[in-house]
Design a protein around this motif. Structure first.
Motif, PDB file in Angstrom:
ATOM      1  N   ASN A  28       2.858 -14.844   4.952  1.00 36.64           N
ATOM      2  CA  ASN A  28       3.070 -15.080   3.552  1.00 36.64           C
ATOM      3  C   ASN A  28       1.390 -14.474   3.795  1.00 36.64           C
ATOM      4  O   ASN A  28       0.754 -14.784   2.618  1.00 36.64           O
ATOM      5  CB  ASN A  28       2.836 -16.448   4.024  1.00 36.64           C
ATOM      6  CG  ASN A  28       4.121 -17.365   4.119  1.00 36.64           C
ATOM      7  OD1 ASN A  28       4.494 -16.816   3.189  1.00 36.64           O
ATOM      8  ND2 ASN A  28       3.507 -17.846   4.536  1.00 36.64           N
ATOM      9  N   VAL A  30      -1.126 -10.679   2.938  1.00 35.69           N
ATOM     10  CA  VAL A  30      -1.078  -9.697   2.595  1.00 35.69           C
ATOM     11  C   VAL A  30      -2.716  -9.312   3.243  1.00 35.69           C
ATOM     12  O   VAL A  30      -3.302  -9.458   3.070  1.00 35.69           O
ATOM     13  CB  VAL A  30      -1.283  -9.928   1.152  1.00 35.69           C
ATOM     14  CG1 VAL A  30       0.472 -10.470   0.842  1.00 35.69           C
ATOM     15  CG2 VAL A  30      -2.183 -10.576   0.307  1.00 35.69           C
ATOM     16  N   GLY A  31      -2.109  -8.028   2.624  1.00 33.63           N
ATOM     17  CA  GLY A  31      -3.813  -6.903   3.223  1.00 33.63           C
ATOM     18  C   GLY A  31      -4.232  -7.335   4.084  1.00 33.63           C
ATOM     19  O   GLY A  31      -3.935  -6.589   5.110  1.00 33.63           O
ATOM     20  N   LYS A  34      -3.081 -10.253   6.880  1.00 36.36           N
ATOM     21  CA  LYS A  34      -2.153  -9.402   6.898  1.00 36.36           C
ATOM     22  C   LYS A  34      -2.914  -8.738   8.440  1.00 36.36           C
ATOM     23  O   LYS A  34      -1.953  -9.067   9.589  1.00 36.36           O
ATOM     24  CB  LYS A  34      -1.569  -9.139   6.374  1.00 36.36           C
ATOM     25  CG  LYS A  34       0.178  -7.770   7.195  1.00 36.36           C
ATOM     26  CD  LYS A  34       1.225  -7.949   5.914  1.00 36.36           C
ATOM     27  CE  LYS A  34       0.111  -6.464   5.782  1.00 36.36           C
ATOM     28  NZ  LYS A  34       0.904  -5.096   4.421  1.00 36.36           N
ATOM     29  N   LYS A  35      -3.143  -7.608   8.058  1.00 34.61           N
ATOM     30  CA  LYS A  35      -3.733  -6.628   9.308  1.00 34.61           C
ATOM     31  C   LYS A  35      -4.182  -7.160  10.474  1.00 34.61           C
ATOM     32  O   LYS A  35      -4.244  -7.138  11.276  1.00 34.61           O
ATOM     33  CB  LYS A  35      -4.257  -5.581   8.241  1.00 34.61           C
ATOM     34  CG  LYS A  35      -4.026  -4.207   7.866  1.00 34.61           C
ATOM     35  CD  LYS A  35      -4.860  -3.757   6.956  1.00 34.61           C
ATOM     36  CE  LYS A  35      -4.266  -2.596   6.305  1.00 34.61           C
ATOM     37  NZ  LYS A  35      -4.858  -1.397   5.735  1.00 34.61           N
ATOM     38  N   VAL A  95       6.746  -8.943   6.822  1.00 34.24           N
ATOM     39  CA  VAL A  95       5.240  -8.144   5.607  1.00 34.24           C
ATOM     40  C   VAL A  95       5.375  -6.871   4.757  1.00 34.24           C
ATOM     41  O   VAL A  95       5.573  -7.003   4.042  1.00 34.24           O
ATOM     42  CB  VAL A  95       3.810  -7.863   7.116  1.00 34.24           C
ATOM     43  CG1 VAL A  95       3.578  -7.157   5.969  1.00 34.24           C
ATOM     44  CG2 VAL A  95       3.954  -9.058   7.051  1.00 34.24           C
ATOM     45  N   ALA A  98       7.596  -7.787   1.408  1.00 35.87           N
ATOM     46  CA  ALA A  98       7.143  -8.773   0.643  1.00 35.87           C
ATOM     47  C   ALA A  98       5.934  -7.688   0.439  1.00 35.87           C
ATOM     48  O   ALA A  98       5.982  -7.835  -0.929  1.00 35.87           O
ATOM     49  CB  ALA A  98       6.187  -9.527   1.794  1.00 35.87           C
ATOM     50  N   SER A  99       5.553  -6.641   0.409  1.00 32.10           N
ATOM     51  CA  SER A  99       5.078  -5.822   0.131  1.00 32.10           C
ATOM     52  C   SER A  99       5.782  -5.038  -0.885  1.00 32.10           C
ATOM     53  O   SER A  99       4.888  -4.959  -1.689  1.00 32.10           O
ATOM     54  CB  SER A  99       3.858  -5.004   1.230  1.00 32.10           C
ATOM     55  OG  SER A  99       3.575  -6.178   2.531  1.00 32.10           O
ATOM     56  N   LYS A 102       6.225  -6.190  -4.035  1.00 32.41           N
ATOM     57  CA  LYS A 102       4.464  -6.822  -4.085  1.00 32.41           C
ATOM     58  C   LYS A 102       4.567  -5.150  -5.241  1.00 32.41           C
ATOM     59  O   LYS A 102       4.578  -5.434  -6.738  1.00 32.41           O
ATOM     60  CB  LYS A 102       3.445  -7.425  -3.647  1.00 32.41           C
ATOM     61  CG  LYS A 102       2.050  -7.391  -4.432  1.00 32.41           C
ATOM     62  CD  LYS A 102       1.654  -7.453  -3.744  1.00 32.41           C
ATOM     63  CE  LYS A 102      -0.311  -8.073  -4.486  1.00 32.41           C
ATOM     64  NZ  LYS A 102      -1.295  -8.329  -3.665  1.00 32.41           N
ATOM     65  N   GLU A 103       4.569  -4.203  -4.786  1.00 36.10           N
ATOM     66  CA  GLU A 103       4.727  -3.324  -5.786  1.00 36.10           C
ATOM     67  C   GLU A 103       5.394  -3.006  -7.019  1.00 36.10           C
ATOM     68  O   GLU A 103       5.560  -2.998  -8.075  1.00 36.10           O
ATOM     69  CB  GLU A 103       5.309  -2.228  -4.164  1.00 36.10           C
ATOM     70  CG  GLU A 103       3.630  -2.177  -3.426  1.00 36.10           C
ATOM     71  CD  GLU A 103       4.429  -0.360  -2.689  1.00 36.10           C
ATOM     72  OE1 GLU A 103       5.230  -0.016  -2.703  1.00 36.10           O
ATOM     73  OE2 GLU A 103       2.760  -0.409  -1.972  1.00 36.10           O
ATOM     74  N   ASN A 107       2.645  -8.458 -10.334  1.00 31.21           N
ATOM     75  CA  ASN A 107       1.948 -10.005 -10.517  1.00 31.21           C
ATOM     76  C   ASN A 107       3.414 -10.725 -11.180  1.00 31.21           C
ATOM     77  O   ASN A 107       2.298 -11.911 -11.604  1.00 31.21           O
ATOM     78  CB  ASN A 107       0.985  -9.888 -11.040  1.00 31.21           C
ATOM     79  CG  ASN A 107      -0.335  -9.594  -9.794  1.00 31.21           C
ATOM     80  OD1 ASN A 107      -0.175  -9.695  -9.036  1.00 31.21           O
ATOM     81  ND2 ASN A 107      -1.485  -8.990 -10.687  1.00 31.21           N
TER      82      ASN A 107
END
Length: 222
Positions: A28, A30-31, A34-35, A95, A98-99, A102-103, A107
Motif C-alpha cells: 500500500n 509508494v515512492g 515504499k523504499k 509493489v 501497484a506502481s 499507477k503508471e 489518478n
C-alpha cells in the motif's frame, strides 16, 4: 547460557513480528515511503539472521539435557525466517505491480472491487501479524518456563555442592583431629621407650655397683 539464549529468542520474536507487520503494509506504499519500508524490512531480516547465527553458537555450550529442545526451536526459527523472506520477495513484486497500475491508469479512481480486494488482503495480513505476535508471545512464555526450570536445577545443584563441601570440611576436621591423636600417641610411645631404656641403664648400673661392692668385700676379707 540460558539467559543469553533467552535474550536472543525475545529479540528474534520482536523482530519477526515487526517484519510481518511491515511486509503487510508495503503493497500500500509508494515512492520514498515504499523504499524506506523495504530497506527497514531488509535490515530486520539481516538482523534476524545474525540472531540465528548467535543461537547456533550458544547451542555448543548448552547442556545435553536441554540441547535437543533448543535445536528444534532454532530449526523452527530458521523456517520462520525463510518464510518471511519469501513473503518479503512477494511483497516487493506486489509493489512493482501497484506502481505499474499507477503508471497505466494515473489518478483514475479505484473501483469498489479493487478496494474490496485491498481490504481483504489487509485483513489477511493483519490476521497473520496477530498470529505471529501470538506465536512470539508463546515462544517467550516457553522460554521463560525453560529458564525457570534451569534456574531450579542450578539451585538444586548449588545446594548439593554446598552439602558436599560441608561434608568435606567435616571430614577434613576429623582427619586433622585424628592426626593430632596419632601425634600424641607417638609422643607417648617415644616417652615410654626413653623411660624403658633409662630404667634398663639404671638397673645395669645398680647391678654393676653390687658386683663391684661384692668384689671389694671379698678382697678386704682376704
Amino acid at each position: 547460557m540460558a539467559a543469553v539464549f533467552e535474550t536472543y529468542e525475545k529479540q528474534f520474536a520482536t523482530i519477526t513480528a515487526d517484519i510481518t507487520a511491515r511486509i503487510g503494509r508495503i503493497p500500500n506504499l509508494v515512492g520514498t515511503e515504499k523504499k524506506t519500508a523495504v530497506g527497514v524490512v531488509q535490515g530486520n531480516i539481516d538482523e534476524a539472521g545474525e540472531l540465528l547465527e548467535q543461537m547456533d553458537l550458544e547451542l555448543h555450550d548448552a547442556s545435553t539435557d536441554v540441547r535437543p529442545a533448543l535445536i528444534r526451536r532454532v530449526e523452527n526459527y530458521k523456517r520462520e525466517l525463510s518464510r518471511l523472506r519469501k513473503e518479503f520477495r512477494t511483497s516487493q513484486v506486489a509493489v512493482g505491480g501497484a506502481s505499474m497500475r499507477k503508471e497505466l491508469f494515473g489518478n483514475e479512481p479505484v473501483t469498489s472491487e479493487d478496494h474490496r480486494e485491498r481490504l481483504l488482503d489487509s485483513t489477511s495480513r493483519l490476521d497473520k501479524t496477530s498470529n505471529r505476535l501470538e506465536e512470539g508471545h508463546r515462544i517467550v512464555m516457553e522460554t521463560e518456563q525453560i529458564g525457570m526450570d534451569i534456574m531450579d536445577n542450578l539451585q538444586r545443584d548449588r545446594e548439593t555442592i554446598q552439602r558436599a563441601r560441608s561434608r568435606l570440611r567435616e571430614t577434613d576436621a576429623d582427619i586433622t583431629q585424628g592426626g593430632r591423636i596419632v601425634s600424641r600417641i607417638r609422643k607417648r610411645i617415644i616417652q615410654h621407650k626413653v623411660f624403658f631404656i633409662v630404667g634398663i641403664i639404671v638397673m645395669l648400673l645398680i647391678i654393676a655397683l653390687l658386683i663391684f661392692a661384692i668384689v671389694m668385700i671379698k678382697n678386704s676379707q682376704s
